[in-house]
Design an enzyme around this catalytic site. Structure first.
Site, PDB file in Angstrom:
ATOM      1  CE  LYS A  41      -0.212  -0.224   5.061  1.00 50.58           C
ATOM      2  NZ  LYS A  41      -0.995  -0.660   6.220  1.00 50.58           N
ATOM      3  CE1 TYR A 268      11.938  31.775   3.134  1.00 46.13           C
ATOM      4  CE2 TYR A 268      12.233  29.407   3.050  1.00 46.13           C
ATOM      5  CZ  TYR A 268      11.918  30.596   2.432  1.00 46.13           C
ATOM      6  OH  TYR A 268      11.578  30.599   1.100  1.00 46.13           O
TER       7      TYR A 268
END
Ligand SMILES: *Cc1c(COP(=O)(O)O)cnc(C)c1O
Length: 376
Positions: A41, A268
């Site tokens: 999956k 940042y």
């Protein structure tokens, strides 16, 4: 690696030989007669569903499991004959997709059993149903053993359905020393014995990777292993302790090397400032690729066989690393975010620990922007 691969900004190398070997290792440890169902999956936990499924089948898996109907649809194109099992809940249209793919389905309540029956009748075919017992996970499945039996009986008596399996899922198999796992196992064993009387050929299955490695008594007729086939440790320790080899490496390269005077900041918010004069490397990989932002000032990268701390915040497309006051690192050098270089290794388990999560989430997070190079 071709030159082309080496000059990509970031890429994941998937060792399908490791997936094959990990499956072989699991199959060797299975109780008599138990089959390995490879759980592929979520694009094989980020490793690439089709190539990993092929490797798992080479390694001795005999079935494949997914969570969603669309995943079964995709796999069916590559594996026309392999038994596929969709473990998750399905809407009416998803059920149609799953049946088009010839998949077996989870049946967790009477309403869905009735829908399966109607659909099977319309299509003129049998639907193979795996009745789910909620033995303690608290997700899909009937909690009350009598309700599981009722559901199983209804499947067995329905001319359009085949009672193909009875199953459950463990909540704490990965927690060593926990006692709830044993309680779930006992509860399920009783239910499974009674369901088997209704359909002697049905497949009894419960174990995920952790249960498979921890408790042979949980193997029954089949185990459903995901994380271990990718060479990752369900217990968040060293996969090598279980003879498992990690299949995924996440790589990038150094795009620039710059001198930073003491006090200069990177990234940042200026969360990192050079404590003294130092060199900083810039790698073109970031949270847009799945390198989680929480690794800012916490994680590290391997370059030239040494660990270098991530300096400052992780941007969407870039990270910066502190190379120290003297460095031989040059633009173009390889950077390893997950994997080995020289004698150093950063496992998905280590990265997960730094982020307060589990290795599953680390490899699933590697985004679609990152090309996967499969090889063995
Ligand atoms: C994902 C999943 C598995 C596989 O679990 P691992 O811990 O990765 O081995 C097995 N069963 C169910 C129901 C699952 O959702």
């Amino acid at each position: 690696m071709s030159r082309d691969d080496e000059t990509r900004r970031a890429w994941a190398v998937i060792d399908t030989g490791a997936v094959e070997a990990n499956c072989g290792r699991l199959v060797d440890a299975l109780s008599d007669g138990a089959e390995l169902c490879a759980v592929v999956k979520a694009d094989a936990y980020g490793h690439g569903a089709a190539p990993c499924a092929a490797a798992a089948l080479r390694g001795g898996a005999s079935r494949l499991a997914v969570a969603a109907a669309a995943e079964a649809e995709e796999l069916r194109q590559h594996f026309p004959e392999t038994p596929l099992f969709v473990m998750g809940a399905l809407t009416e249209s998803e059920l149609g997709l799953a049946l088009d793919a010839g998949a077996e389905v989870a049946v967790w309540r009477q309403g869905f059993r009735e829908l399966c029956s109607r659909r099977a009748a319309e299509r003129g075919e049998h639907v193979r149903a795996h009745v789910k017992h909620d033995s303690g996970m608290g997700r899909l499945g009937e909690r009350d053993p009598e309700a599981v039996l009722d559901l199983a009986r209804a499947c067995a008596q329905d001319p359009h359905l085949e009672l193909a399996g009875v199953w459950t899922h463990f909540a704490t198999a990965d927690e060593r020393g926990d006692t709830f796992f044993g309680e779930q196992l006992d509860a399920f064993r009783h239910v499974a014995e009674r369901v088997r009387e209704l359909a002697p050929g049905c497949t009894v299955h419960a174990a995920n990777s952790a249960a498979t490695l921890r408790e042979p008594g949980s193997h029954f007729d089949m185990v459903r292993c995901g994380i271990a086939i990718y060479g990752l440790d369900p217990f968040q320790e060293d996969p090598a302790a279980h003879g498992l080899r990690p299949a995924m490496e996440l790589r990038s390269y150094v795009a620039d090397v710059k001198r930073f005077p003491a006090g200069a900041s990177a990234g940042y918010g200026r969360t990192w400032r050079a404590p003294a004069d130092t060199w900083v490397g810039v790698l073109p990989v970031g949270y847009g690729d799945g390198v989680r932002r929480g690794l800012g000032n916490v994680g590290s990268v391997l370059i030239r066989g040494r660990r270098h701390p991530i300096a400052g915040t992780v941007s969407m497309d870039n990270i910066t690393v502190d190379l120290g006051p003297e460095t031989e690192v040059e633009p173009g050098d390889a950077g390893v975010l997950i994997g080995s270089q020289g004698d150093e290794r950063i496992g998905a388990e280590e990265m997960a620990k730094a982020l307060g999560t589990i290795n599953y989430e680390i490899t699933c997070a590697v985004s679609q922007r990152v090309p996967r190079a499969h090889g063995s």
